[in-house]
Design an enzyme around this catalytic site. Structure first.
Site, mmCIF file in Angstrom:
data_model
loop_
_atom_site.group_PDB
_atom_site.id
_atom_site.type_symbol
_atom_site.label_atom_id
_atom_site.label_comp_id
_atom_site.label_asym_id
_atom_site.label_seq_id
_atom_site.Cartn_x
_atom_site.Cartn_y
_atom_site.Cartn_z
ATOM 1 N N LYS A 163 0.838 -1.204 0.000
ATOM 2 C CA LYS A 163 0.000 0.000 0.000
ATOM 3 C C LYS A 163 0.881 1.266 0.000
ATOM 4 O O LYS A 163 0.689 2.148 -0.821
ATOM 5 C CB LYS A 163 -0.875 -0.062 1.270
ATOM 6 C CG LYS A 163 -1.931 0.991 1.387
ATOM 7 C CD LYS A 163 -3.055 0.524 2.318
ATOM 8 C CE LYS A 163 -2.733 0.716 3.792
ATOM 9 N NZ LYS A 163 -2.984 2.087 4.264
ATOM 10 N N SER A 164 1.843 1.342 0.922
ATOM 11 C CA SER A 164 2.689 2.542 1.013
ATOM 12 C C SER A 164 3.427 2.795 -0.302
ATOM 13 O O SER A 164 3.519 3.931 -0.775
ATOM 14 C CB SER A 164 3.730 2.372 2.111
ATOM 15 O OG SER A 164 3.121 2.348 3.357
ATOM 16 N N ARG B 298 2.918 5.994 -3.227
ATOM 17 C CA ARG B 298 4.061 6.811 -3.656
ATOM 18 C C ARG B 298 4.283 6.677 -5.160
ATOM 19 O O ARG B 298 4.615 7.653 -5.839
ATOM 20 C CB ARG B 298 5.317 6.399 -2.882
ATOM 21 C CG ARG B 298 5.261 6.911 -1.422
ATOM 22 C CD ARG B 298 6.173 6.136 -0.508
ATOM 23 N NE ARG B 298 6.247 6.689 0.834
ATOM 24 C CZ ARG B 298 5.329 6.518 1.793
ATOM 25 N NH1 ARG B 298 4.234 5.811 1.545
ATOM 26 N NH2 ARG B 298 5.490 7.043 2.991
ATOM 27 N N ARG C 232 -8.780 12.183 12.471
ATOM 28 C CA ARG C 232 -7.347 11.940 12.711
ATOM 29 C C ARG C 232 -6.547 13.246 12.678
ATOM 30 O O ARG C 232 -6.927 14.195 12.006
ATOM 31 C CB ARG C 232 -6.828 10.913 11.686
ATOM 32 C CG ARG C 232 -7.483 9.554 11.939
ATOM 33 C CD ARG C 232 -7.084 8.528 10.931
ATOM 34 N NE ARG C 232 -5.663 8.233 10.983
ATOM 35 C CZ ARG C 232 -5.058 7.451 10.105
ATOM 36 N NH1 ARG C 232 -5.741 6.907 9.110
ATOM 37 N NH2 ARG C 232 -3.766 7.201 10.209
ATOM 38 N N SER D 153 7.515 9.463 11.699
ATOM 39 C CA SER D 153 6.331 9.339 10.838
ATOM 40 C C SER D 153 6.710 9.485 9.375
ATOM 41 O O SER D 153 7.161 10.544 8.927
ATOM 42 C CB SER D 153 5.292 10.405 11.203
ATOM 43 O OG SER D 153 4.326 10.468 10.170
ATOM 44 N N GLN E 23 4.628 9.474 6.943
ATOM 45 C CA GLN E 23 3.661 10.324 6.239
ATOM 46 C C GLN E 23 4.062 11.792 6.365
ATOM 47 O O GLN E 23 4.039 12.535 5.391
ATOM 48 C CB GLN E 23 2.251 10.103 6.799
ATOM 49 C CG GLN E 23 1.711 8.726 6.440
ATOM 50 C CD GLN E 23 0.334 8.445 7.011
ATOM 51 O OE1 GLN E 23 -0.205 9.221 7.791
ATOM 52 N NE2 GLN E 23 -0.235 7.323 6.614
ATOM 53 N N ASP F 34 2.220 -0.873 12.007
ATOM 54 C CA ASP F 34 0.941 -1.365 11.475
ATOM 55 C C ASP F 34 0.672 -2.821 11.858
ATOM 56 O O ASP F 34 -0.435 -3.320 11.674
ATOM 57 C CB ASP F 34 0.911 -1.215 9.953
ATOM 58 C CG ASP F 34 0.853 0.243 9.537
ATOM 59 O OD1 ASP F 34 0.428 1.088 10.353
ATOM 60 O OD2 ASP F 34 1.236 0.554 8.391
ATOM 61 N N ARG G 299 -6.020 2.119 18.045
ATOM 62 C CA ARG G 299 -5.740 0.673 18.016
ATOM 63 C C ARG G 299 -5.357 0.103 19.378
ATOM 64 O O ARG G 299 -5.488 -1.099 19.579
ATOM 65 C CB ARG G 299 -4.654 0.360 16.977
ATOM 66 C CG ARG G 299 -5.208 0.414 15.575
ATOM 67 C CD ARG G 299 -4.230 -0.084 14.532
ATOM 68 N NE ARG G 299 -4.861 -0.047 13.227
ATOM 69 C CZ ARG G 299 -4.222 0.186 12.076
ATOM 70 N NH1 ARG G 299 -2.925 0.379 12.069
ATOM 71 N NH2 ARG G 299 -4.890 0.189 10.944
ATOM 72 N N ARG H 296 -7.137 -3.390 9.622
ATOM 73 C CA ARG H 296 -6.173 -4.284 10.280
ATOM 74 C C ARG H 296 -6.792 -4.952 11.508
ATOM 75 O O ARG H 296 -6.408 -6.052 11.887
ATOM 76 C CB ARG H 296 -4.901 -3.530 10.649
ATOM 77 C CG ARG H 296 -4.208 -2.939 9.423
ATOM 78 C CD ARG H 296 -2.747 -2.656 9.659
ATOM 79 N NE ARG H 296 -2.236 -1.685 8.714
ATOM 80 C CZ ARG H 296 -1.950 -1.929 7.437
ATOM 81 N NH1 ARG H 296 -2.111 -3.139 6.936
ATOM 82 N NH2 ARG H 296 -1.499 -0.968 6.647
HETATM 83 C C1 S3P Z 1 2.512 5.039 6.208
HETATM 84 C C2 S3P Z 1 3.124 5.438 7.361
HETATM 85 C C3 S3P Z 1 2.663 5.031 8.701
HETATM 86 C C4 S3P Z 1 1.736 3.829 8.633
HETATM 87 C C5 S3P Z 1 0.702 3.959 7.545
HETATM 88 C C6 S3P Z 1 1.371 4.129 6.192
HETATM 89 C C7 S3P Z 1 3.053 5.533 4.919
HETATM 90 O O1 S3P Z 1 1.957 6.122 9.287
HETATM 91 O O2 S3P Z 1 1.105 3.629 9.879
HETATM 92 O O3 S3P Z 1 -0.126 2.808 7.501
HETATM 93 O O4 S3P Z 1 2.707 4.975 3.862
HETATM 94 O O5 S3P Z 1 3.815 6.500 4.947
HETATM 95 P P1 S3P Z 1 2.688 7.317 10.097
HETATM 96 O O6 S3P Z 1 3.513 8.067 9.151
HETATM 97 O O7 S3P Z 1 1.556 8.144 10.637
HETATM 98 O O8 S3P Z 1 3.469 6.640 11.167
#
Ligand code: S3P
Length: 426
Positions: free
Chosen positions: A22-23, A27, A121, A164, A166, A312, A343, A386
């Site tokens: 997914k990540s 990107r 969030r 993080s 993200q 995760d 969670r 999840r």
């Molecule tokens: C992700 C970063 C993580 C992860 C999320 C996907 C990403 O979050 O928990 O499922 O793709 O960059 P955080 O950046 O908030 O830790």
């Protein structure tokens, strides 16, 4: 949709291919769009979150079409166009946070939001650095919807107290379009580094030094990108095989980026039988196949710098811990409260319905094992994919059938989950 999971009476067996990460998928489409050119992505995720990213890009004038099940073609105009609608990230934190970094440098105003769960969030984490760079952002008390008035951005050196990926990616994407000079991001522990790996594969001007990443204003070059399988999806199968007696499965084509393999390290430390086969590098990302067999597990402590490497996977690690002899303690995971659900709270409430011995703490949980799991009442997944899959895996070893409410939330990341489980349950 209520899903009934029957206990598994014999070992799980077979070879399955794990669907796209997914990540890395998010990107790949965003960075391909930023080339303002044409590019091919092979094996893009079909999960709803990654489709939300494509819809946001389409609203900016990008043509994103699946040529077939396995190939996505991105055709990005020379310049993004002002969207005619509110941009909808659905349930996806990665979409809204990464795209905020892109929208902040456009010469138009846009509004980006998501579903009810995403609107709860925290977004201050991206608003603060983007405002420091010069963007004007209106929000609902630091939550989505975010109205972003794009501008010429200034570079910053940003230090953030939470690891993080993200936030890091948001700042780097904004920095890519800053007027002059490098932008850097520093975090306390290294979070997943797919942005750094993919952007450097696409020849962007990005460098890493310890926990600091710097980027110079640049455009990535179009490349054909191949997305490996998602270790966070594989984790449910790894855990299932480790706790269902007589299991022996092989998971093909799993991403093994060291910033994501905390689950492998923790499971091995707990005594799991995991073998990595055919380790290789593809588009700058480590990939391999994994063989997992049933074995006796023991409790451990999970804390500090390993947390971002398995953030995760903590819901499914909690399920594993119920089957481990002794105490498993998870600490330093407060940010788990800011995910698709809180969670820490939701995993504790739902595993308690299985009669697990689990105690909530401010930054994690403590589990005493080994416990025979017996479900009582309806299990809830709180809009959290999840959690839904973790409950399913717990259901495999429960004393009677388990019922999971709103199981369709698995589609957020892993629509193929149940069909793949069925294949190894025969
Ligand atoms: C992700 C970063 C993580 C992860 C999320 C996907 C990403 O979050 O928990 O499922 O793709 O960059 P955080 O950046 O908030 O830790």
């Amino acid at each position: 949709m209520i899903n009934t999971v029957n206990p598994q009476t014999k070992g799980l067996n077979g070879i399955i291919e794990i669907p796209a990460d997914k990540s890395i998928s998010h990107r790949s489409s965003i960075f391909s769009a930023l080339t303002h050119n044409k590019a091919t992505i092979k094996n893009y995720s079909h999960g709803e979150d990654c489709l939300s990213t494509l819809n946001v890009l389409r609203a900016l004038g990008v043509d994103a079409e699946f040529k077939n099940d396995k190939e996505l073609i991105i055709n990005s105009p020379k310049k993004f166009t002002k969207p005619q609608t509110i941009l909808d990230s659905g349930n996806s934190g990665t979409t809204i946070r990464l795209m905020s970094g892109v929208l902040a440098s456009q010469d138009f105003e846009s509004t980006i939001t998501g579903d009810q769960s995403l609107q709860k969030r925290p977004m201050k984490r991206v608003i603060t650095p983007l405002e420091m760079m010069g963007a004007k952002i209106l929000s609902n008390n630091n939550k989505a919807p975010l109205t972003i008035c794009g501008t010429r951005l200034h570079p910053i050196d940003y230090n953030y107290e939470i690891a993080s990926a993200q936030v890091k990616s948001c700042v780097l994407l904004a920095g890519m379009h800053a007027c002059d000079g490098p932008t850097s991001f520093t975090e306390p522990f290294k979070s997943r580094d797919h942005t750094e790996k993919m952007l450097s594969y696409m020849n962007a001007d990005i460098t890493t030094n310890g926990n600091t990443v710097s980027i110079n204003p640049c455009l990535p070059e179009p490349k054909t990108l191949i997305i490996p399988g998602d270790i966070s999806s594989a984790a449910f199968f790894m855990a299932a095989a480790a706790i269902v007696p007589n299991s022996d499965i092989i998971l093909k084509n799993v991403n093994l980026n060291p910033t994501r393999t905390g689950i492998v390290d923790v499971m091995k430390q707990m005594g799991a039988d995991i073998e990595i086969l055919d380790y290789r590098l593809e588009c700058n990302e480590e990939v391999g196949d994994m063989r997992i067999k049933y074995s006796e597990l023991k409790g451990i402590t999970i804390e500090k710098d390993i947390i971002p490497r398995l953030i995760d996977e903590l819901p499914i690690i909690a399920v594993l811990a119920t089957q481990a002899e002794g105490t498993t303690t998870v600490k330093d995971a407060q940010d788990l409260r800011n995910k698709e659900s809180d969670r820490i709270k939701t995993i504790c409430s739902e595993l308690a319905k299985f009669n697990a011995k689990i105690k909530e703490t401010p930054d994690g949980f403590i589990i005493e094992g080994k416990t025979k799991l017996t479900p009582s009442g309806m299990l809830e997944c709180y809009h959290d994919h999840r959690l839904a899959m973790s409950m399913y895996v717990a259901g495999l070893i429960a004393g009677k059938p388990s019922q999971i409410n709103e199981f369709q939330w698995v589609n957020t990341s892993f629509p193929e989950f149940e069909a793949l489980m069925e294949r190894i349950r025969v």
